[in-house]
Design a protein around this motif. Structure first.
Motif, PDB file in Angstrom:
ATOM      1  N   TYR A  11      -4.163  43.448  71.876  1.00 18.83           N
ATOM      2  CA  TYR A  11      -3.667  43.542  73.249  1.00 18.83           C
ATOM      3  C   TYR A  11      -2.877  42.275  73.556  1.00 18.83           C
ATOM      4  O   TYR A  11      -3.351  41.170  73.324  1.00 18.83           O
ATOM      5  N   GLU A  13       0.377  39.906  75.764  1.00 21.53           N
ATOM      6  CA  GLU A  13       1.256  39.641  76.889  1.00 21.53           C
ATOM      7  C   GLU A  13       2.644  40.214  76.596  1.00 21.53           C
ATOM      8  O   GLU A  13       2.998  40.437  75.435  1.00 21.53           O
ATOM      9  N   ASP A  26       1.032  49.234  78.799  1.00 21.49           N
ATOM     10  CA  ASP A  26      -0.056  49.707  79.656  1.00 21.49           C
ATOM     11  C   ASP A  26      -0.463  51.126  79.295  1.00 21.49           C
ATOM     12  O   ASP A  26      -1.654  51.451  79.265  1.00 21.49           O
ATOM     13  N   THR A  51      -7.329  40.720  71.038  1.00 16.46           N
ATOM     14  CA  THR A  51      -6.102  40.261  71.681  1.00 16.46           C
ATOM     15  C   THR A  51      -5.144  39.717  70.635  1.00 16.46           C
ATOM     16  O   THR A  51      -5.531  39.463  69.496  1.00 16.46           O
ATOM     17  N   SER A  57      -5.021  35.617  80.185  1.00 14.47           N
ATOM     18  CA  SER A  57      -4.555  36.868  80.786  1.00 14.47           C
ATOM     19  C   SER A  57      -4.837  38.057  79.866  1.00 14.47           C
ATOM     20  O   SER A  57      -5.239  39.130  80.337  1.00 14.47           O
ATOM     21  N   GLU A  58      -4.626  37.888  78.562  1.00 16.14           N
ATOM     22  CA  GLU A  58      -4.895  38.969  77.617  1.00 16.14           C
ATOM     23  C   GLU A  58      -6.370  39.346  77.639  1.00 16.14           C
ATOM     24  O   GLU A  58      -6.731  40.530  77.733  1.00 16.14           O
ATOM     25  N   GLN A  60      -8.724  38.686  79.917  1.00 12.94           N
ATOM     26  CA  GLN A  60      -9.187  39.196  81.203  1.00 12.94           C
ATOM     27  C   GLN A  60      -8.721  40.623  81.442  1.00 12.94           C
ATOM     28  O   GLN A  60      -9.485  41.468  81.929  1.00 12.94           O
ATOM     29  N   GLU A  61      -7.470  40.918  81.072  1.00 16.95           N
ATOM     30  CA  GLU A  61      -6.942  42.265  81.309  1.00 16.95           C
ATOM     31  C   GLU A  61      -7.614  43.301  80.416  1.00 16.95           C
ATOM     32  O   GLU A  61      -7.975  44.393  80.879  1.00 16.95           O
ATOM     33  N   GLU A  64     -11.150  43.882  81.535  1.00 21.26           N
ATOM     34  CA  GLU A  64     -11.195  44.655  82.772  1.00 21.26           C
ATOM     35  C   GLU A  64     -11.146  46.147  82.475  1.00 21.26           C
ATOM     36  O   GLU A  64     -11.879  46.945  83.075  1.00 21.26           O
TER      37      GLU A  64
END
Length: 280
Positions: A11, A13, A26, A51, A57-58, A60-61, A64
């Motif tokens: 995953y 950015e 997405d 990731t 950011s990677e 956490q996203e 989530e």
């Protein structure tokens, strides 16, 4: 007991100035993770490189998205997960243990940390002395109960490409000194080299999963009374194929492998308890 496994997810950015990249990313990861997590299982497992760079950011996203499903999720750290931050910072975001074991009625599950921290030049695997001592104790304590090991890097010279430089846990680490102490069934699952592979050596079976961007599939592990069945599941949503080219054609730190699937014998197998014990 059923486990659901995925290989290197990567995953990542994106650069929002590139048309369509955000939407493609997405859509791909939402669909893939939904298919992964909607499958019934006692645990859902990532074999590392969840990731692409380990940026906050990677992590956490993607977490989530994972936490939207009520699943027991385990994540073995991969080298890409530790490029941007320290191991401690990553574990604080994920809430995972660095390495640990789960003992169930059917089997012992051991999760290893084979990744180096913030080392962009050497993406090979390493295990420190403290973890090796812990792992040896887990192997001994498992007795004749099946032992399933989950790690990002393969053991040297087992699965496809594990003999290559930086393609495995460093060959100076004598993993067989520990693995040979296992009584009965041992299965070692890993990712890292981006190609499906299954190899049997002694009383161990080594199962390697390819990257999810290359091969849109999962592995289902059923631990039954007399054998462990490892089966492959393809995810055939049209949107995955439509979006994936946009992703790996723009991603840094990822190279598409069109030969990731290998042959069918590299994707599925059965491990009988008695047969595996006799092979030692």
């Amino acid at each position: 007991m059923r486990l659901v496994l995925m290989g290197d997810l990567h995953y990542h950015e994106i650069d929002e100035t590139i048309p369509g990249w955000l939407e493609a990313r997405d859509d791909f990861y939402r669909i893939f993770l939904d298919r992964f997590l909607e499958l019934e299982g006692d645990a859902h497992i990532s074999l590392g490189d969840l990731t692409n760079y380990g940026a906050s950011s990677e992590l956490q996203e993607v977490y989530e998205m994972i936490r939207q499903h009520d699943r027991t999720f385990y994540h073995a750290l991969g080298n890409h997960d530790l490029y941007a931050q320290t191991r401690m910072e990553v574990l604080q975001i994920t809430g995972q243990a660095r390495y640990h074991a789960v003992v169930t009625d059917r089997a012992v599950l051991a999760f290893l940390d084979t990744a180096k921290e913030m080392d962009f030049e050497d993406w090979g695997g390493w295990i420190d002395a403290e973890q090796l001592q812990w792992f040896e104790e887990v192997v001994k304590a498992s007795g004749t109960k099946p032992l399933l090991v989950f790690a990002h890097h393969p053991v040297y010279n087992t699965t496809t490409n594990s003999e290559k430089e930086k393609g495995s846990i460093h060959p100076s680490i004598d993993m067989w000194n520990i693995l040979n102490q296992k009584e009965g069934v041992g299965i070692y699952f890993n990712g890292h080299t981006h190609v499906d592979s299954i190899v049997k050596q002694n009383n161990w079976t080594f199962v390697q999963l390819s990257a999810c961007l290359d091969q849109h599939g999962l592995r289902i592990v059923d631990i039954e009374q007399e054998e462990i069945r490892i089966s492959a599941m393809d995810i055939t949503d049209v949107a995955l194929a439509e979006n994936v080219g946009t992703l790996y054609n723009h991603m840094k730190h990822f190279r598409h492998n069109p030969n990731a699937r290998g042959i069918e014998s590299d994707r599925e197998c059965n491990v009988p308890f008695q047969l595996a014990a006799k092979q030692k």
